[in-house]
Design a protein around this motif. Sequence first.
Motif, PDB file in Angstrom:
ATOM      1  N   ILE A  55      -3.414 -14.671 -10.800  1.00 39.68           N
ATOM      2  CA  ILE A  55      -3.531 -16.076 -10.378  1.00 39.68           C
ATOM      3  C   ILE A  55      -3.257 -16.997 -11.560  1.00 39.68           C
ATOM      4  O   ILE A  55      -2.494 -17.954 -11.452  1.00 39.68           O
ATOM      5  CB  ILE A  55      -4.920 -16.358  -9.760  1.00 39.68           C
ATOM      6  CG1 ILE A  55      -5.061 -15.650  -8.399  1.00 39.68           C
ATOM      7  CG2 ILE A  55      -5.143 -17.865  -9.600  1.00 39.68           C
ATOM      8  CD1 ILE A  55      -6.454 -15.712  -7.794  1.00 39.68           C
ATOM      9  N   LYS A  56      -3.857 -16.693 -12.695  1.00 41.08           N
ATOM     10  CA  LYS A  56      -3.689 -17.527 -13.895  1.00 41.08           C
ATOM     11  C   LYS A  56      -2.214 -17.585 -14.304  1.00 41.08           C
ATOM     12  O   LYS A  56      -1.679 -18.672 -14.575  1.00 41.08           O
ATOM     13  CB  LYS A  56      -4.551 -16.953 -15.022  1.00 41.08           C
ATOM     14  CG  LYS A  56      -4.711 -17.830 -16.252  1.00 41.08           C
ATOM     15  CD  LYS A  56      -5.708 -17.150 -17.199  1.00 41.08           C
ATOM     16  CE  LYS A  56      -6.061 -17.793 -18.469  1.00 41.08           C
ATOM     17  NZ  LYS A  56      -5.358 -18.879 -19.009  1.00 41.08           N
ATOM     18  N   MET A  57      -1.535 -16.441 -14.307  1.00 41.03           N
ATOM     19  CA  MET A  57      -0.111 -16.419 -14.675  1.00 41.03           C
ATOM     20  C   MET A  57       0.710 -17.254 -13.690  1.00 41.03           C
ATOM     21  O   MET A  57       1.586 -18.011 -14.099  1.00 41.03           O
ATOM     22  CB  MET A  57       0.421 -14.983 -14.708  1.00 41.03           C
ATOM     23  CG  MET A  57      -0.093 -14.172 -15.894  1.00 41.03           C
ATOM     24  SD  MET A  57       0.727 -12.556 -16.052  1.00 41.03           S
ATOM     25  CE  MET A  57       0.149 -11.664 -14.632  1.00 41.03           C
ATOM     26  N   GLY A  73      -7.589 -12.238 -11.190  1.00 42.56           N
ATOM     27  CA  GLY A  73      -7.717 -13.465 -11.973  1.00 42.56           C
ATOM     28  C   GLY A  73      -6.527 -13.670 -12.906  1.00 42.56           C
ATOM     29  O   GLY A  73      -6.015 -14.788 -13.030  1.00 42.56           O
ATOM     30  N   MET A  74      -6.069 -12.583 -13.536  1.00 37.65           N
ATOM     31  CA  MET A  74      -4.909 -12.674 -14.441  1.00 37.65           C
ATOM     32  C   MET A  74      -3.639 -13.048 -13.679  1.00 37.65           C
ATOM     33  O   MET A  74      -2.856 -13.884 -14.135  1.00 37.65           O
ATOM     34  CB  MET A  74      -4.705 -11.352 -15.186  1.00 37.65           C
ATOM     35  CG  MET A  74      -5.742 -11.100 -16.263  1.00 37.65           C
ATOM     36  SD  MET A  74      -5.352  -9.588 -17.209  1.00 37.65           S
ATOM     37  CE  MET A  74      -6.399  -8.396 -16.383  1.00 37.65           C
ATOM     38  N   GLU A 122      -0.013 -21.024 -14.122  1.00 36.47           N
ATOM     39  CA  GLU A 122       0.471 -21.553 -15.397  1.00 36.47           C
ATOM     40  C   GLU A 122       1.981 -21.781 -15.325  1.00 36.47           C
ATOM     41  O   GLU A 122       2.518 -22.619 -16.020  1.00 36.47           O
ATOM     42  CB  GLU A 122       0.140 -20.596 -16.552  1.00 36.47           C
ATOM     43  CG  GLU A 122      -1.291 -20.734 -17.019  1.00 36.47           C
ATOM     44  CD  GLU A 122      -1.691 -19.722 -18.088  1.00 36.47           C
ATOM     45  OE1 GLU A 122      -0.841 -18.901 -18.521  1.00 36.47           O
ATOM     46  OE2 GLU A 122      -2.867 -19.753 -18.478  1.00 36.47           O
ATOM     47  N   SER A 148     -10.744  -8.853 -12.123  1.00 37.94           N
ATOM     48  CA  SER A 148     -10.205  -9.467 -13.345  1.00 37.94           C
ATOM     49  C   SER A 148      -8.675  -9.430 -13.342  1.00 37.94           C
ATOM     50  O   SER A 148      -8.033 -10.364 -13.827  1.00 37.94           O
ATOM     51  CB  SER A 148     -10.790  -8.824 -14.600  1.00 37.94           C
ATOM     52  OG  SER A 148     -10.375  -7.503 -14.730  1.00 37.94           O
ATOM     53  N   TYR A 180      -7.350 -19.619  -2.976  1.00 36.43           N
ATOM     54  CA  TYR A 180      -7.834 -18.585  -3.895  1.00 36.43           C
ATOM     55  C   TYR A 180      -8.429 -17.420  -3.118  1.00 36.43           C
ATOM     56  O   TYR A 180      -8.175 -16.253  -3.441  1.00 36.43           O
ATOM     57  CB  TYR A 180      -8.908 -19.158  -4.835  1.00 36.43           C
ATOM     58  CG  TYR A 180      -8.354 -19.831  -6.064  1.00 36.43           C
ATOM     59  CD1 TYR A 180      -8.194 -19.126  -7.254  1.00 36.43           C
ATOM     60  CD2 TYR A 180      -8.000 -21.178  -6.044  1.00 36.43           C
ATOM     61  CE1 TYR A 180      -7.698 -19.743  -8.392  1.00 36.43           C
ATOM     62  CE2 TYR A 180      -7.494 -21.804  -7.179  1.00 36.43           C
ATOM     63  CZ  TYR A 180      -7.342 -21.083  -8.349  1.00 36.43           C
ATOM     64  OH  TYR A 180      -6.843 -21.691  -9.464  1.00 36.43           O
TER      65      TYR A 180
END
Length: 178
Positions: free
Chosen positions: A98-100, A95-96, A103, A92, A78
């Motif tokens: 990484i999240k995408m 963060g988006m 997932e 932010s 990370y």
Amino acid sequence: RMKNSSNLLNYHCPRYEELTKIPMYMEQLIQTLDKYLQPFEVPGEEKTITATMVNNYVKHKIISPPTNKKYSESHIMYLIVIGILKSVLNISEIGMVIKMQIEQYPIQVAFDFFAIELENSLKVTFGTRDFAEANSEKEKTPLSKLVRSALLSFANKVYVKKNIYLDYQEYQEKLKAL
């Protein structure tokens, strides 16, 4: 071709398998991150990742808290991604991204893709300057294009900053010689 660019042309971003699996304290974490992120630093600018920044990322739930004050290889992954992308995206947005990524793919796959794309972006930016080469990957999902574009932005920003610094240093030396 940029002066002193060979270290970035040959930059190796660790793959998931190469990351230490031994939990580490903050000081060791920062030393490990320095090893991977220091080549991108420009003299006179703040370090890419500091202990204070790591603590803030934990406080703001960007990364998970350490376990018994020890950080794992997932923290390293990370923080490498954050350290690279924070010069072109806000926290932010990172963060988006990484999240995408996580997932859609197992974290190891997402990280290794990031590492390969980072190296490709650096090779193109500091080497051939043929940006079509950066798009040679067969699978072109919207997400892979997004990650690749962010990394090309990063590589180009480093290229510009390092060249400005080197050219300015050269300029200062010429003035002293007069």
